[in-house]
Design an enzyme around this catalytic site. Sequence first.
Site, PDB file in Angstrom:
ATOM      1  N   HIS A  11      13.507  -5.436 -39.482  1.00  0.00           N
ATOM      2  CA  HIS A  11      13.525  -6.064 -40.823  1.00  0.00           C
ATOM      3  C   HIS A  11      14.794  -5.597 -41.535  1.00  0.00           C
ATOM      4  O   HIS A  11      14.837  -4.543 -42.160  1.00  0.00           O
ATOM      5  CB  HIS A  11      12.270  -5.654 -41.594  1.00  0.00           C
ATOM      6  CG  HIS A  11      12.060  -6.431 -42.861  1.00  0.00           C
ATOM      7  ND1 HIS A  11      10.868  -7.052 -43.165  1.00  0.00           N
ATOM      8  CD2 HIS A  11      12.880  -6.702 -43.900  1.00  0.00           C
ATOM      9  CE1 HIS A  11      10.972  -7.661 -44.326  1.00  0.00           C
ATOM     10  NE2 HIS A  11      12.186  -7.454 -44.805  1.00  0.00           N
ATOM     11  N   HIS A  13      18.118  -7.263 -43.642  1.00  0.00           N
ATOM     12  CA  HIS A  13      18.778  -8.429 -44.256  1.00  0.00           C
ATOM     13  C   HIS A  13      20.300  -8.285 -44.187  1.00  0.00           C
ATOM     14  O   HIS A  13      20.850  -7.315 -44.725  1.00  0.00           O
ATOM     15  CB  HIS A  13      18.366  -8.576 -45.712  1.00  0.00           C
ATOM     16  CG  HIS A  13      16.931  -8.955 -45.902  1.00  0.00           C
ATOM     17  ND1 HIS A  13      16.521 -10.260 -46.058  1.00  0.00           N
ATOM     18  CD2 HIS A  13      15.808  -8.208 -45.940  1.00  0.00           C
ATOM     19  CE1 HIS A  13      15.205 -10.285 -46.200  1.00  0.00           C
ATOM     20  NE2 HIS A  13      14.739  -9.059 -46.134  1.00  0.00           N
ATOM     21  N   ASP A  15      22.591  -9.953 -45.794  1.00  0.00           N
ATOM     22  CA  ASP A  15      23.227 -10.000 -47.114  1.00  0.00           C
ATOM     23  C   ASP A  15      22.812  -8.826 -48.002  1.00  0.00           C
ATOM     24  O   ASP A  15      23.261  -8.733 -49.143  1.00  0.00           O
ATOM     25  CB  ASP A  15      22.934 -11.340 -47.811  1.00  0.00           C
ATOM     26  CG  ASP A  15      21.466 -11.698 -47.796  1.00  0.00           C
ATOM     27  OD1 ASP A  15      20.702 -11.132 -46.985  1.00  0.00           O
ATOM     28  OD2 ASP A  15      21.053 -12.544 -48.613  1.00  0.00           O
ATOM     29  N   GLY A 167      12.440 -13.920 -50.676  1.00  0.00           N
ATOM     30  CA  GLY A 167      12.586 -14.185 -52.111  1.00  0.00           C
ATOM     31  C   GLY A 167      11.381 -13.654 -52.860  1.00  0.00           C
ATOM     32  O   GLY A 167      10.495 -13.018 -52.275  1.00  0.00           O
ATOM     33  N   HIS A 194       7.388 -12.232 -45.268  1.00  0.00           N
ATOM     34  CA  HIS A 194       7.315 -11.190 -46.296  1.00  0.00           C
ATOM     35  C   HIS A 194       5.997 -11.395 -47.047  1.00  0.00           C
ATOM     36  O   HIS A 194       5.800 -12.443 -47.674  1.00  0.00           O
ATOM     37  CB  HIS A 194       8.430 -11.377 -47.328  1.00  0.00           C
ATOM     38  CG  HIS A 194       9.778 -10.887 -46.904  1.00  0.00           C
ATOM     39  ND1 HIS A 194      10.575 -11.571 -46.046  1.00  0.00           N
ATOM     40  CD2 HIS A 194      10.464  -9.776 -47.273  1.00  0.00           C
ATOM     41  CE1 HIS A 194      11.708 -10.906 -45.889  1.00  0.00           C
ATOM     42  NE2 HIS A 194      11.673  -9.814 -46.627  1.00  0.00           N
ATOM     43  N   GLU A 197       3.959  -7.447 -50.735  1.00  0.00           N
ATOM     44  CA  GLU A 197       4.963  -6.562 -51.339  1.00  0.00           C
ATOM     45  C   GLU A 197       4.806  -6.636 -52.855  1.00  0.00           C
ATOM     46  O   GLU A 197       4.469  -5.656 -53.506  1.00  0.00           O
ATOM     47  CB  GLU A 197       6.363  -7.008 -50.898  1.00  0.00           C
ATOM     48  CG  GLU A 197       7.506  -6.147 -51.402  1.00  0.00           C
ATOM     49  CD  GLU A 197       8.875  -6.731 -51.014  1.00  0.00           C
ATOM     50  OE1 GLU A 197       8.949  -7.925 -50.663  1.00  0.00           O
ATOM     51  OE2 GLU A 197       9.865  -5.987 -51.090  1.00  0.00           O
ATOM     52  N   ASP A 286      15.158  -2.847 -44.460  1.00  0.00           N
ATOM     53  CA  ASP A 286      15.175  -3.934 -45.443  1.00  0.00           C
ATOM     54  C   ASP A 286      16.614  -4.233 -45.878  1.00  0.00           C
ATOM     55  O   ASP A 286      17.188  -5.191 -45.415  1.00  0.00           O
ATOM     56  CB  ASP A 286      14.278  -3.616 -46.652  1.00  0.00           C
ATOM     57  CG  ASP A 286      13.740  -4.881 -47.312  1.00  0.00           C
ATOM     58  OD1 ASP A 286      13.886  -5.972 -46.715  1.00  0.00           O
ATOM     59  OD2 ASP A 286      13.168  -4.792 -48.406  1.00  0.00           O
TER      60      ASP A 286
END
Length: 354
Positions: A11, A13, A15, A167, A194, A197, A286
Site C-alpha cells: 500500500h 501511493h 503521488d 480519496g 480503502h 479509515e 501509505d
Amino acid sequence: MIRQVPKVELHDHLDGSLKAETIIELAAEEGISLPARTPEELSLWFHRGADRKNLGLYLEGFSVSCSVMQSRKALTRVAYEHILTLHEENVAYAEIRFAPVLHTEKGLNLEEVVESVLHGLEAGKAETGVSCGLILCAMRHQNISLEIAELAVAFREKGVVGFDIAGDEYGHPPKKHLDAFQFIKNRNFNITIHAGEAFGIESIWQAVQICGAHRIGHATRLLEDMVVHNSRIEQMGSLAHYIQDKRIPLEICLSSNVQTGATPSLDEHPFGVYFRNNFRVMLCTDNRLMSDTSLTKEMGLAVRHFNLTLRDLEKLTINAMKSSFVHYEERLKIIYDILKPGYAKVRELTNPNA
Ligand SMILES: [Zn+2]
C-alpha cells in the site's frame, strides 16, 4: 537490523511518496510555485499538513505533489526514483498505486499517464531487480471509476495488477462504484479498497461483501466489530469473523492512521490486536512523503510499540507476499528465493545460535 531485512510493500501511493528534492526540481522546470523553497522546509510542510487528524486535510498535500506530475517525463522520473527508494531499504516486491485521472491537467490522456509510470517502474526494476506491480485508483468523489477499471484491465499484461478506490471515505461509500467493481470481477482481476479509515465497519462490509474486495486498505475501524480486553478478543461480530476466517488481507499503515486520526495513538492502534489474534495483516507506508515514513520506520514502530520479534517481521512480510496480486508462482518464487533466505541470513548475523 530492520533496514537489512527483505520487505514487501502493498500500500504505497506514488503521488504521496516523491522526494521533496524532486518536487522542487520539477516545479522549477515547469514554473510552478511551491509552499516552501528548500527540501527540508517542503518536507516539513507536507508532514505538518498531513498530521491534522482528518483524512480530508491529510489529502490536501496531494494537490501539490500532483501539480508536478503532469508530463510523461515527470511521471517516468518519479516512478523510476520510487523504485530506487524501495531498493535502498531492501524491498523485494512492491505494489505501487496512483490515480491516473489526477495527472491529465496538462493534456495527457489516461493511457499516456499509465504508460509513463510503467516505463519508469520498468527502468527502476531493470536497474535494481525490485519486482513491482501497479494498482490504478479511481477517486471516490468522481464518477469515472468504470473507465479506470477498464484502463486497469487493458494494462494487465503490461504491469497493472489491480484496481482500488481512493480519496475521502466519508460520504463516498464504495458501493457507489459498483459497476467498476463488477467489471473487474467479471474480468477475473484484482480489487483492493480503502475502507474503515475515516468511516466505520459499514464501509468495510460494503467493500468486502458488495464490491468483492480481495484486500482492504487500512481496516482500522474493524476494531469496532470486536470486544477486546487486554489485547485479547473476547467477542467478534460476523464481519470480523468473516475477514479472519477468509484470510482477507488488511494493509496496515500505522503512521498514516495516527496522522489522519483513524486511531488516537500508536499504542491504541488495532494492529497489535489483529496480529496477535491471527488476522492476515501486513505493514505498509501509505505515503512516504506526507507521513515522513518508510517501511523500515513502520517496522521499527511495530517492534517498539507491539514488541515484535524478527520472526514476527518475517511472518508479516510473508503475509504480504502471499496477499500480493502477482500470480501464485511468482509469489512462491519471491518467498522461497528472496524472503526466507534473507531473513535466515539476518537471523544468523544478529543471533548465530537462534
Ligand atoms: Zn492509501
